[in-house]
Write a protein that holds these residues in place. Structure first.
Motif, mmCIF file in Angstrom:
data_model
loop_
_atom_site.group_PDB
_atom_site.id
_atom_site.type_symbol
_atom_site.label_atom_id
_atom_site.label_comp_id
_atom_site.label_asym_id
_atom_site.label_seq_id
_atom_site.Cartn_x
_atom_site.Cartn_y
_atom_site.Cartn_z
ATOM 1 N N THR A 107 1.106 -1.422 -0.111
ATOM 2 C CA THR A 107 -0.066 0.289 -0.122
ATOM 3 C C THR A 107 0.846 1.507 0.125
ATOM 4 N N ASP A 108 -0.112 2.375 0.127
ATOM 5 C CA ASP A 108 1.282 3.858 0.042
ATOM 6 C C ASP A 108 1.827 3.831 1.628
ATOM 7 N N SER A 109 0.749 3.247 2.096
ATOM 8 C CA SER A 109 1.241 2.980 3.562
ATOM 9 C C SER A 109 2.913 2.721 3.775
ATOM 10 N N ALA A 110 2.781 1.679 3.366
ATOM 11 C CA ALA A 110 3.876 0.692 3.565
ATOM 12 C C ALA A 110 5.177 1.016 2.452
ATOM 13 N N VAL A 111 4.945 2.169 1.705
ATOM 14 C CA VAL A 111 6.142 2.416 0.726
ATOM 15 C C VAL A 111 6.359 4.032 1.719
ATOM 16 N N ARG A 112 5.090 4.615 2.182
ATOM 17 C CA ARG A 112 5.619 5.980 2.706
ATOM 18 C C ARG A 112 6.486 4.856 4.343
ATOM 19 N N ARG A 113 6.516 3.696 4.958
ATOM 20 C CA ARG A 113 6.958 3.814 5.861
ATOM 21 C C ARG A 113 8.681 2.982 5.072
ATOM 22 N N TYR A 114 8.639 2.806 4.439
ATOM 23 C CA TYR A 114 10.036 2.202 4.073
ATOM 24 C C TYR A 114 11.040 3.613 3.571
ATOM 25 N N VAL A 115 10.369 4.363 2.783
ATOM 26 C CA VAL A 115 11.357 5.854 2.864
ATOM 27 C C VAL A 115 11.631 6.132 4.017
ATOM 28 N N THR A 116 10.525 6.498 5.478
ATOM 29 C CA THR A 116 10.432 7.347 6.260
ATOM 30 C C THR A 116 11.588 6.136 7.367
ATOM 31 N N ASP A 117 11.633 4.655 7.061
ATOM 32 C CA ASP A 117 12.617 4.259 7.736
ATOM 33 C C ASP A 117 13.445 4.090 7.145
ATOM 34 N N ALA A 118 13.821 4.517 5.995
ATOM 35 C CA ALA A 118 15.326 4.543 5.192
ATOM 36 C C ALA A 118 16.229 5.809 5.816
ATOM 37 N N GLY A 119 15.197 7.152 5.327
ATOM 38 C CA GLY A 119 15.254 8.663 5.750
ATOM 39 C C GLY A 119 16.566 8.991 5.123
ATOM 40 N N ASP A 120 17.781 9.300 5.500
ATOM 41 C CA ASP A 120 19.177 10.035 4.511
ATOM 42 C C ASP A 120 19.763 8.334 4.000
ATOM 43 N N LEU A 121 19.566 7.903 4.270
ATOM 44 C CA LEU A 121 19.893 6.311 3.557
ATOM 45 C C LEU A 121 19.314 5.339 2.409
ATOM 46 N N LEU A 122 18.374 6.352 1.938
ATOM 47 C CA LEU A 122 16.748 5.552 0.754
ATOM 48 C C LEU A 122 18.371 5.364 -0.084
ATOM 49 N N PRO A 123 19.001 6.747 -0.229
ATOM 50 C CA PRO A 123 19.454 6.247 -2.021
ATOM 51 C C PRO A 123 20.378 4.962 -1.767
ATOM 52 N N ARG A 124 21.244 4.858 -0.650
ATOM 53 C CA ARG A 124 21.860 3.287 -0.419
ATOM 54 C C ARG A 124 21.694 2.223 0.032
ATOM 55 N N LEU A 125 20.480 2.491 0.311
ATOM 56 C CA LEU A 125 19.443 1.312 0.421
ATOM 57 C C LEU A 125 18.769 0.857 -0.982
ATOM 58 N N HIS A 126 18.466 2.010 -2.045
ATOM 59 C CA HIS A 126 18.423 1.248 -2.755
ATOM 60 C C HIS A 126 19.614 0.642 -3.549
ATOM 61 N N LYS A 127 20.574 1.783 -3.692
ATOM 62 C CA LYS A 127 21.395 0.368 -4.084
ATOM 63 C C LYS A 127 21.854 -0.886 -3.815
ATOM 64 N N LEU A 128 21.835 -0.946 -2.435
ATOM 65 C CA LEU A 128 21.982 -1.815 -2.163
ATOM 66 C C LEU A 128 21.238 -3.029 -2.218
ATOM 67 N N VAL A 129 19.994 -3.067 -1.842
ATOM 68 C CA VAL A 129 18.803 -4.044 -2.701
ATOM 69 C C VAL A 129 19.173 -4.119 -4.050
ATOM 70 N N ARG A 130 19.256 -3.608 -4.726
ATOM 71 C CA ARG A 130 19.542 -3.772 -5.987
ATOM 72 C C ARG A 130 20.289 -4.616 -6.393
ATOM 73 N N ALA A 131 21.578 -4.137 -5.390
ATOM 74 C CA ALA A 131 23.056 -5.601 -5.067
ATOM 75 C C ALA A 131 22.855 -6.547 -4.950
ATOM 76 N N ASP A 132 21.537 -6.617 -4.024
ATOM 77 C CA ASP A 132 21.050 -8.362 -3.718
ATOM 78 C C ASP A 132 20.551 -8.725 -4.183
ATOM 79 N N CYS A 133 20.331 -8.554 -5.491
ATOM 80 C CA CYS A 133 18.956 -9.666 -6.297
ATOM 81 C C CYS A 133 19.699 -10.107 -6.875
ATOM 82 N N THR A 134 20.806 -11.177 -7.018
ATOM 83 C CA THR A 134 21.699 -11.665 -7.581
ATOM 84 C C THR A 134 20.675 -13.265 -7.303
ATOM 85 N N THR A 135 20.771 -13.458 -9.022
ATOM 86 C CA THR A 135 20.102 -14.907 -8.694
ATOM 87 C C THR A 135 20.948 -15.628 -10.470
#
Length: 481
Positions: A361-389
């Protein structure tokens, strides 16, 4: 290019890049002393990567060096003078000038008994590696290489002037520096160096956590940190620095097939490094992102469970891993900010996997952004890097899902200013509306309104006031008159 031409090219390049060195050498010569560019500065010039931080050595004692620098340098400092080093700044260059050394070590600590030497050759043979044991006589423009450092550099070989056992017994930190040079410079350690590192890894316990942390950070920020980490793990050094990393080498039997967590983490590290420059916002080498990529799965060994039917689970490994990360980085004396940021990325790295095909939901998206705070750009890169298969179709689906999540974040952010999610009423308004004084109750009301803001998005003023009154009634709070 032959060795003679390489030496001459190095001298020419150094003089072109750093006229400061020529000026300084002339001052030393007028005072009756010799000055040599030495160590990493010479090595880096030969590799075409000379920096404005220049290292020199000289026969002049520290007090004489200070007199020579007086009136010429823009700044002079003596924080390393007990080890024979005087620092200076001139025309944007940072200079360190050290008197020839002939130290001896007690081989209990890593602190040398400082003594000054008389020859450049004697100074060079006591250095850590042959590629760092080259010098240029700045008065005569002569290359000095008693340990064969130029040939070693040509072979991309990392070896010690003395035997590795002698060198590492003098200063065990040199073993970690070997791994760092593998990561930074792409050098290959000589077999005898690897053997000595393996046999003497336990000697690293003599080194302070602060010094270990400095070398580890330089390694992680290198061009190819995976190679340096693999060398640390293979020789046993990692057991004394980051034991959680070799701890990820889980046994895989024929009945419980799952991803090799250690190799996966190294792959995630490499992919995170690539994303530093290919995914916006582009950054310089990022220590926080790289540490998070390396450590993101260190909680898996402690949470591994074999499930009926042959499956394997790692429930809550991100929670356990975040705690382990915090403990290890604190032990290595990293700053509070680095400890908090890396452990928070480890904690958050798995949350995206609940996104599915966009079920949040949009609520879950808001919480993801809020919990990441200033780390959001790094979190984007970490999650993408972790998508290995190995499954290309699955990998493509994960990338598309994260593309969709980022697009939703951008859309909601544009509508609601997600960077500064705050309740629709501030503390002063809460006190005025409820007629209560400053205190814990105001904080509870503020937190409740923030949760509503995350769940429902922005509320208009009247709706926010009504929700505040509803909450106050539930809490049994009556408005003070």
């Amino acid at each position: 290019m032959n060795a003679t031409a390489a030496k001459q090219n190095a001298v020419t390049e150094l003089m072109r890049i750093s006229p400061v060195a020529d000026e300084l050498a002339a001052r030393f010569a007028r005072a009756g002393h010799r000055l040599y560019l030495v160590g990493g500065s010479v090595r880096d010039a030969l590799l075409g990567r000379l920096s404005p931080d220049l290292d020199f050595t000289t026969d002049a004692r520290p007090d004489a060096v200070q007199r020579i620098l007086a009136g010429w340098a823009e700044a002079v400092w003596d924080t390393g003078i007990e080890f024979g080093t005087v620092g200076a700044a001139k025309k944007g260059a940072t200079l360190e000038i050290t008197t020839f050394r002939a130290d001896s070590y007690d081989r209990v600590s890593r602190n040398p008994e400082v003594s000054f030497g008389d020859t450049i050759e004697g100074d060079l043979v006591r250095r850590d590696f042959t590629v760092n044991a080259m010098a240029i006589d700045l008065a005569e423009k002569k290359f000095v290489d008693p340990c064969g450092g130029l040939a070693a550099l040509g072979r991309r070989s990392l070896d010690t002037p003395a035997t590795p056992e002698e060198s590492f017994a003098d200063d065990p930190l040199r073993m970690l520096r070997a791994a760092r040079f593998v990561a930074q410079l792409g050098l290959e350690p000589a077999p005898r160096v690897v053997r000595a590192m393996t046999d003497m890894a336990g000697e690293l316990a003599r080194i302070t956590a602060e010094r270990v942390q400095t070398e580890l950070s330089k390694l992680v920020l290198g061009v190819a940190p995976r190679r340096g980490i693999e060398l640390m793990v293979d020789t046993g050094l990692a057991e004394h620095v980051l034991p959680e990393v070799p701890g990820m080498r889980l046994a895989i039997d024929e009945h419980h097939q799952h991803k090799d967590v250690y190799q996966h983490s190294l792959t995630v590290l490499e992919q995170a490094i690539e994303l530093e420059t290919t995914h916006e916002p582009a950054t310089e080498p990022d220590l926080v992102l790289r540490l998070a990529a390396l450590l993101h799965d260190i909680g898996k060994p402690a949470t591994r469970r074999f499930e009926p039917g042959g499956g394997v689970s790692f429930h809550h490994h991100e929670v356990v891993g975040a705690k382990m990360t915090r403990k290890r980085l604190r032990a290595l004396r990293y700053s509070k900010d680095i400890v908090n940021d890396v452990s928070q990325l480890v904690y958050l790295h798995l949350r995206f996997h609940g996104y599915g095909k966009g079920e949040w939901t949009d609520s879950a998206v808001r919480r993801y952004v809020t919990d990441a705070g200033d780390l959001l750009p790094r979190l984007h890169k970490l999650v993408r890097a972790d998508c290995t298969t190995r499954n290309k179709r699955k990998a493509a689906a994960l990338r598309r899902a994260y593309d969709d999540l980022e697009e939703r974040i951008q859309r909601i952010a544009a509508e609601e200013d997600l960077a500064r999610v705050r309740p629709d009423l501030d503390g002063n308004e809460i006190m005025r509306i409820l007629g209560i004084p400053p205190g814990p109750l105001v904080g509870k009301a503020w937190k409740h309104l923030k949760e509503l803001r995350l769940d429902r998005g922005p509320l208009d003023h009247d709706e926010a006031v009504a929700e505040l009154h509803r909450w106050a009634a539930e809490q049994g709070i009556e408005r003070a008159e």
